[in-house]
Every structure is written in C-alpha cells, then in structure tokens.
Scaffold this active site. Structure first.
Site, PDB file in Angstrom:
ATOM      1  N   SER A 182       0.834  -1.213   0.000  1.00 19.36           N
ATOM      2  CA  SER A 182       0.000   0.000   0.000  1.00 19.36           C
ATOM      3  C   SER A 182       0.866   1.260   0.000  1.00 19.36           C
ATOM      4  CB  SER A 182      -0.878   0.029   1.254  1.00 19.36           C
ATOM      5  OG  SER A 182      -1.733  -1.080   1.285  1.00 19.36           O
TER       6      SER A 182
HETATM    7  N1  SAH Z   1      -0.383  -5.091   4.225  1.00 24.66           N
HETATM    8  C1  SAH Z   1       0.175  -5.456   2.950  1.00 24.66           C
HETATM    9  C2  SAH Z   1      -0.745  -5.060   1.827  1.00 24.66           C
HETATM   10  C3  SAH Z   1      -0.764  -6.114   0.799  1.00 24.66           C
HETATM   11  S1  SAH Z   1      -2.064  -5.983  -0.396  1.00 24.66           S
HETATM   12  C4  SAH Z   1       1.575  -4.921   2.786  1.00 24.66           C
HETATM   13  O1  SAH Z   1       2.020  -4.086   3.583  1.00 24.66           O
HETATM   14  O2  SAH Z   1       2.271  -5.363   1.878  1.00 24.66           O
HETATM   15  C5  SAH Z   1      -3.344  -6.990   0.336  1.00 24.66           C
HETATM   16  C6  SAH Z   1      -2.988  -8.421   0.605  1.00 24.66           C
HETATM   17  O3  SAH Z   1      -4.195  -9.060   1.044  1.00 24.66           O
HETATM   18  C7  SAH Z   1      -2.495  -9.233  -0.590  1.00 24.66           C
HETATM   19  O4  SAH Z   1      -1.262  -9.803  -0.274  1.00 24.66           O
HETATM   20  C8  SAH Z   1      -3.570 -10.293  -0.793  1.00 24.66           C
HETATM   21  O5  SAH Z   1      -3.072 -11.549  -1.246  1.00 24.66           O
HETATM   22  C9  SAH Z   1      -4.163 -10.410   0.606  1.00 24.66           C
HETATM   23  N2  SAH Z   1      -5.517 -10.964   0.681  1.00 24.66           N
HETATM   24  C10 SAH Z   1      -6.558 -10.787  -0.178  1.00 24.66           C
HETATM   25  N3  SAH Z   1      -7.640 -11.471   0.245  1.00 24.66           N
HETATM   26  C11 SAH Z   1      -7.294 -12.091   1.413  1.00 24.66           C
HETATM   27  C12 SAH Z   1      -7.966 -12.953   2.345  1.00 24.66           C
HETATM   28  N4  SAH Z   1      -9.245 -13.343   2.161  1.00 24.66           N
HETATM   29  N5  SAH Z   1      -7.285 -13.387   3.422  1.00 24.66           N
HETATM   30  C13 SAH Z   1      -5.995 -13.036   3.650  1.00 24.66           C
HETATM   31  N6  SAH Z   1      -5.295 -12.240   2.796  1.00 24.66           N
HETATM   32  C14 SAH Z   1      -5.932 -11.757   1.691  1.00 24.66           C
END
Ligand code: SAH
Length: 227
Positions: free
Chosen positions: A75
C-alpha cells in the site's frame, strides 16, 4: 532472493525516509509512533527484487503503491500511516492483520509494540514473507496462511483489527473476534474504490462508525489460494 543494499544506498534511503515522514506530516499524519516506525523501516527491501535498483531508488520512499509479486501491491505509505493511526495502538496490544502481503504493515505494527497475528491467502507471498521478516530482524509476528474472512478465532479476542485489502462487506467473524472497546479499520467497497471504515465495538452487538474517505486497495478475495 532479496535485494542487497550498500552502505551508500543506506544513507540515501535514510534521507529519503526523512522526507517521506515530512510528506506524511504535511498530509495530516500526527501520531509520533507511526511516523518514527516509518522513518526506521527499510521499505525498499520489501519490494519484488525483480523491479531492480533504479525502480527502488526512485519509488521506494515516494507515496506510491508498488509491486510485491503474485500480482499484489504494497500500500501507499500514506495509506499505511492513515490506517495505523486510526487504530490508536498502545504497546502490548493484540492486533490481527488481514492481508500480510510483503509484511511492511506488519512491521509497522511490530515497531509500535503490538503483538501481531497476520493472515495471508496467497501461498507464494506467505512463504516469501515468512522467510523475509526474520531475515531483516523481525521474528515475533505470528504469520498464518489462511482466509482472512474467517479471522483467527484461536487467538481471539483482539484489541485491534486492520484489513489491508478491499472488502465487499464487513466480515462478521472479524466483528465477533474484536474485543469490546476494540477498533477495526477496514476499507469497504467493491470495484475500483473503497471507503475507509473505522468501527469501535461498544458492546457485544453495537459499534460506533466513521467513514473516512476513499482509497484504492486490491480486493479481499475469498478462500486460500492453492499455490
Ligand atoms: N499489508 C500489505 C498489503 C498487501 S495488499 C503490505 O504491507 O504489503 C493486500 C494483501 O491481502 C495481498 O497480499 C492479498 O493476497 C491479501 N488478501 C486478499 N484477500 C485475502 C484474504 N481473504 N485473506 C488473507 N489475505 C488476503
């Protein structure tokens, strides 16, 4: 496997982090613990290393979302700072994070003294981040490969819950696993744009709610990926 940084680069990155913190302050981030975590954490190490050094130098500390592999993004620093500030975190609190991704947000929470449980549905990203965080010195987060919609009932209740992917609705399991008095910050909405929603649990069945503007997240997908 991970990007290697020279001493010279590290000085360059320190300067860039200071400027990023100034930018976040100018955008309204005031929580000193959030700002000092961001000033400390080497964000340039969290990207997909195939983006290469020039991309890292140019973008790691600008306010941008960037690729972390498996089609996912880290993000914007502002979004991370904004969501974290909304949690009103105290050292020692138990936080559940949904969407570990590259672990940057996880490390911000750890730097603020939280006990972190973080769930990722993408096996590839989960495996990578599980190796990476200890590699850069963060051993204490409990990382789980699973479906964030279900939360993590075995360690509930949580003081705070942060969701870092756009949810089409408020997952009931997460509301149940939040302590009374606890806060959940979750972007809600289908399609391109989500509304940042802040909820405080005021009793087993009641919540205070604030809607705090539009953001863009990758979607919260249902169930675990197989690979
Ligand atoms: N907090 C992260 C943001 C990553 S983007 C960072 O700092 O890098 C959001 C993430 O949520 C992705 O890696 C995606 O695979 C994950 N995601 C999407 N749906 C999900 C679910 N149902 N359960 C767990 N993770 C999920």
């Amino acid at each position: 496997m991970f990007y290697k940084v020279s001493k010279e680069d590290e000085y360059l990155f320190q300067g860039k982090r200071k400027r990023l913190v100034e930018l976040l302050k100018s955008k309204g981030i005031t929580n000193a613990n959030v700002l000092s975590a961001i000033e400390k954490i080497p964000r340039h190490l969290f990207f997909d290393p195939t983006t290469g050094r020039p991309a890292l130098i140019d973008h790691a500390y600008s306010d941008k979302a960037l690729p972390i592999g498996a089609g996912q993004t880290i993000s914007h620093p502002y979004t991370v700072a904004f969501q974290t500030q909304l949690l009103d975190l105290k050292a020692g609190e138990k936080v559940l994070e949904i969407g570990t991704g590259c672990g940057y947000q996880t490390v911000v929470l750890l730097e603020m003294g939280a006990k972190v449980y973080s769930i990722e549905r993408q096996k590839q990203l989960f495996d990578k981040t599980k190796l990476f965080l200890p590699f850069i010195g963060y051993n204490s987060a409990k990382l789980i490969y699973g479906d964030g919609y279900k939360g993590l009932p075995q360690f509930a209740p949580y003081d705070k819950i942060i969701v870092t992917a756009g949810a089409p609705y408020l997952p009931n399991d997460l509301l149940i696993q939040l302590k009374v008095g606890g806060i959940i910050v979750i972007p809600i909405g289908e399609g391109e744009v989500q509304e940042m929603v802040w909820l405080k649990k005021t009793s087993e069945s009641t919540f205070d709610r604030k809607n705090l503007g539009n953001f863009k997240f990758v979607p919260l997908l249902s169930s675990k990926s197989k690979t």
